[in-house]
Design a protein around this motif. Structure first.
Motif, mmCIF file in Angstrom:
data_model
loop_
_atom_site.group_PDB
_atom_site.id
_atom_site.type_symbol
_atom_site.label_atom_id
_atom_site.label_comp_id
_atom_site.label_asym_id
_atom_site.label_seq_id
_atom_site.Cartn_x
_atom_site.Cartn_y
_atom_site.Cartn_z
ATOM 1 N N UNK A 38 0.838 -1.195 0.000
ATOM 2 C CA UNK A 38 0.000 0.000 0.000
ATOM 3 C C UNK A 38 0.873 1.245 0.000
ATOM 4 N N UNK A 39 0.286 2.317 -0.506
ATOM 5 C CA UNK A 39 0.997 3.587 -0.550
ATOM 6 C C UNK A 39 0.033 4.709 -0.210
ATOM 7 N N UNK A 40 0.329 5.386 0.892
ATOM 8 C CA UNK A 40 -0.458 6.544 1.307
ATOM 9 C C UNK A 40 0.139 7.804 0.678
ATOM 10 N N UNK A 41 -0.659 8.871 0.567
ATOM 11 C CA UNK A 41 -0.150 10.112 -0.033
ATOM 12 C C UNK A 41 1.095 10.610 0.685
ATOM 13 N N UNK A 42 2.127 10.920 -0.080
ATOM 14 C CA UNK A 42 3.346 11.455 0.486
ATOM 15 C C UNK A 42 4.226 10.444 1.188
ATOM 16 N N UNK A 43 3.855 9.181 1.108
ATOM 17 C CA UNK A 43 4.645 8.140 1.778
ATOM 18 C C UNK A 43 5.140 7.112 0.783
ATOM 19 N N UNK A 44 6.128 6.338 1.202
ATOM 20 C CA UNK A 44 6.646 5.283 0.354
ATOM 21 C C UNK A 44 5.697 4.085 0.367
ATOM 22 N N UNK A 45 5.792 3.307 -0.699
ATOM 23 C CA UNK A 45 5.008 2.083 -0.754
ATOM 24 C C UNK A 45 5.534 1.118 0.307
ATOM 25 N N UNK A 46 4.581 0.461 1.012
ATOM 26 C CA UNK A 46 4.987 -0.412 2.098
ATOM 27 C C UNK A 46 4.313 -1.781 1.992
ATOM 28 N N UNK A 47 4.989 -2.759 2.552
ATOM 29 C CA UNK A 47 4.504 -4.127 2.559
ATOM 30 C C UNK A 47 3.302 -4.263 3.486
ATOM 31 N N UNK A 48 2.324 -5.062 3.046
ATOM 32 C CA UNK A 48 1.153 -5.348 3.870
ATOM 33 C C UNK A 48 1.103 -6.845 4.206
ATOM 34 N N UNK A 49 1.116 -7.683 3.174
ATOM 35 C CA UNK A 49 0.984 -9.122 3.383
ATOM 36 C C UNK A 49 1.503 -9.868 2.166
ATOM 37 N N UNK A 50 1.863 -11.137 2.370
ATOM 38 C CA UNK A 50 2.315 -11.975 1.264
ATOM 39 C C UNK A 50 1.871 -13.408 1.508
#
Length: 122
Positions: A38-50
């Motif tokens: 996921x990627x929130x405004x102004x933030x880096x893309x981050x891991x959620x689940x795999x």
């Protein structure tokens, strides 16, 4: 090669639930591990689940552990992300991705969907 299309995003109140789906094209879906980021405004893309290729192993970011569940149906070429007890900080564009093994590292994944917006209101 695999093409990914996410769906199921939307607007939900805090404490609510959403289920995201990611449909894959091609006949090799079961040969890929899948991830959600996921990627929130102004933030880096981050891991959620795999999830592993068979679905037997799952992995979660600490921020979503116990609230989100990743699953897959190889017969339907689809991976899911069930999101419960949503919080405003879960607001982001959610992406699914396909790669050779389950990983929290973005560069592991060669194929990405276009993303689906999830907005959680307080």
């Amino acid at each position: 090669q695999v093409q990914l299309v996410e769906s199921g995003g939307g607007l939900v109140q805090a404490g609510g639930s959403l289920r995201l789906s990611c449909s894959a094209s091609g006949r090799t879906f079961s040969s890929y591990a899948m991830g959600w980021f996921r990627q929130a405004p102004g933030k880096e893309r981050e891991f959620v689940a795999a999830i592993s290729r068979s679905g037997g192993n799952t992995y979660y970011a600490d921020s979503v552990k116990g609230r989100f569940t990743i699953s897959r149906d190889n017969a339907k070429n689809t991976v899911y992300l069930q999101m419960n007890s949503l919080k405003p900080e879960d607001t982001a564009v959610y992406y699914c991705a396909a790669g050779p093994y389950p990983s929290s590292v973005i560069t592991t994944y060669a194929y990405w969907g276009q993303g689906t917006q999830v907005t959680v209101s307080s």
